[in-house]
Motif scaffolding. Structure first.
Motif, PDB file in Angstrom:
ATOM      1  N   PRO A   1      -8.678   6.863   1.047  1.00 14.16           N
ATOM      2  CA  PRO A   1      -8.853   5.645   0.249  1.00 14.16           C
ATOM      3  C   PRO A   1     -10.282   5.142   0.317  1.00 14.16           C
ATOM      4  CG  PRO A   1      -7.749   5.149   2.312  1.00 14.16           C
ATOM      5  CD  PRO A   1      -7.825   6.642   2.223  1.00 14.16           C
TER       6      PRO A   1
ATOM      7  N   THR B   1      -7.952  -5.233   1.038  1.00 16.08           N
ATOM      8  CA  THR B   1      -9.035  -4.250   1.028  1.00 16.08           C
ATOM      9  C   THR B   1      -9.230  -3.646   2.419  1.00 16.08           C
ATOM     10  OG1 THR B   1     -10.138  -5.390  -0.792  1.00 16.08           O
ATOM     11  CG2 THR B   1     -11.482  -3.882   0.529  1.00 16.08           C
TER      12      THR B   1
ATOM     13  N   TRP C   1      -6.344  -1.313   3.027  1.00 13.02           N
ATOM     14  CA  TRP C   1      -6.477  -0.135   2.166  1.00 13.02           C
ATOM     15  C   TRP C   1      -7.424   0.886   2.806  1.00 13.02           C
ATOM     16  CZ3 TRP C   1      -4.120   1.585  -2.173  1.00 13.02           C
ATOM     17  CH2 TRP C   1      -4.744   2.604  -2.909  1.00 13.02           C
TER      18      TRP C   1
ATOM     19  N   ILE D   1       0.834  -1.200   0.000  1.00 12.83           N
ATOM     20  CA  ILE D   1       0.000   0.000   0.000  1.00 12.83           C
ATOM     21  C   ILE D   1       0.868   1.250   0.000  1.00 12.83           C
ATOM     22  CG2 ILE D   1      -1.616   1.352   1.404  1.00 12.83           C
ATOM     23  CD1 ILE D   1      -2.910  -1.360   2.201  1.00 12.83           C
TER      24      ILE D   1
END
Length: 232
Positions: free
Chosen positions: A220, A186, A189, A154
């Motif tokens: 994000p 995910t 993130w 990331i």
């Protein structure tokens, strides 16, 4: 209504196609299980719809690929992009253990029910059933260890994308990996601990999309819907 986030960089999460262990539900980490014929067809079918000039995943707009070293992930990449595209994209491809599947350790090749039953027999998880997001895997990885390696990716992605949040340059990123690790990605993130309950599904050969709100790298977001007409 105009798209206020048009041009914002995207991150595409591609799960490899079906394998024999995908069908049976066995935990597949380091085991190098190939795609089934149906798995290859899943990926090829997705490629026809979403990969190509002017489509959702436009090779000309990709700045970097992060691909799991496992055969099933690398084969998925080969099926998504034809030989000529692969030659053009070669310098953008990073094969990295940081996006490999969760290390299942002693649970490799087992089913969830088998893992839970074996743990309960040993006096573990008496109040609640085993949950990988909270307990990790014996002789494998803990949630903290998984989060640490995903955070490295990331950080690299945001370094690539942050200077171009209004689309000044095409800096989309593609991750090709596995069911658990892409769902874990995910969560990280979005800034969640892996223990946070966030039910998600990602079918074999399917694609998920992440991006940012308001053209801001510190906002994000999970891109809930994608215009099938492409990125323009």
């Amino acid at each position: 209504m105009p798209d206020k986030d048009a041009g914002t960089p995207r991150v595409f999460l591609v799960r490899h196609g079906e394998t024999e262990w995908t069908i049976s539900g066995r935990y597949t980490g380091r085991s190098d299980i190939p795609l089934t014929k149906n798995g290859e067809e899943q990926v090829s079918s997705s490629a026809k719809v979403i990969v190509g000039s002017g489509k959702i995943i436009d090779p000309s707009r990709i700045a970097r690929f992060f691909i799991s070293p496992r055969t099933r992930a690398r084969r998925t990449y080969e099926l998504l992009f034809d030989t000529s595209a692969q030659k053009e994209l070669e310098e953008k491809v990073v094969i990295t253990e940081d996006i490999r599947e969760w290390e299942y350790g002693a649970y490799e090749g087992l089913l969830t029910a088998q893992i839970r039953a074996a743990r309960k027999e040993r006096g573990l998880d008496q109040d609640e059933p085993w949950n990988i997001w909270e307990s990790g895997c014996e002789e494998g990885e803990s949630p903290a260890e998984v989060a640490a390696r995903l955070d490295r990716i990331i950080s690299k992605i945001r370094e690539i994308q942050s200077p171009y949040m209004h689309g000044e340059e095409a800096v989309d990123v593609v991750l090709i990996g596995h069911g658990h690790i892409l769902r874990a990605f995910t969560k990280r993130w979005l800034g969640f601990e892996l223990s946070v309950k966030l039910p998600m599904m990602l079918e074999p050969g399917a694609v998920g999309v992440l991006s940012y709100e308001h053209h801001k790298v510190d906002e994000p977001a999970f891109l809930l819907g994608v215009n099938m007409g492409g990125s323009e």
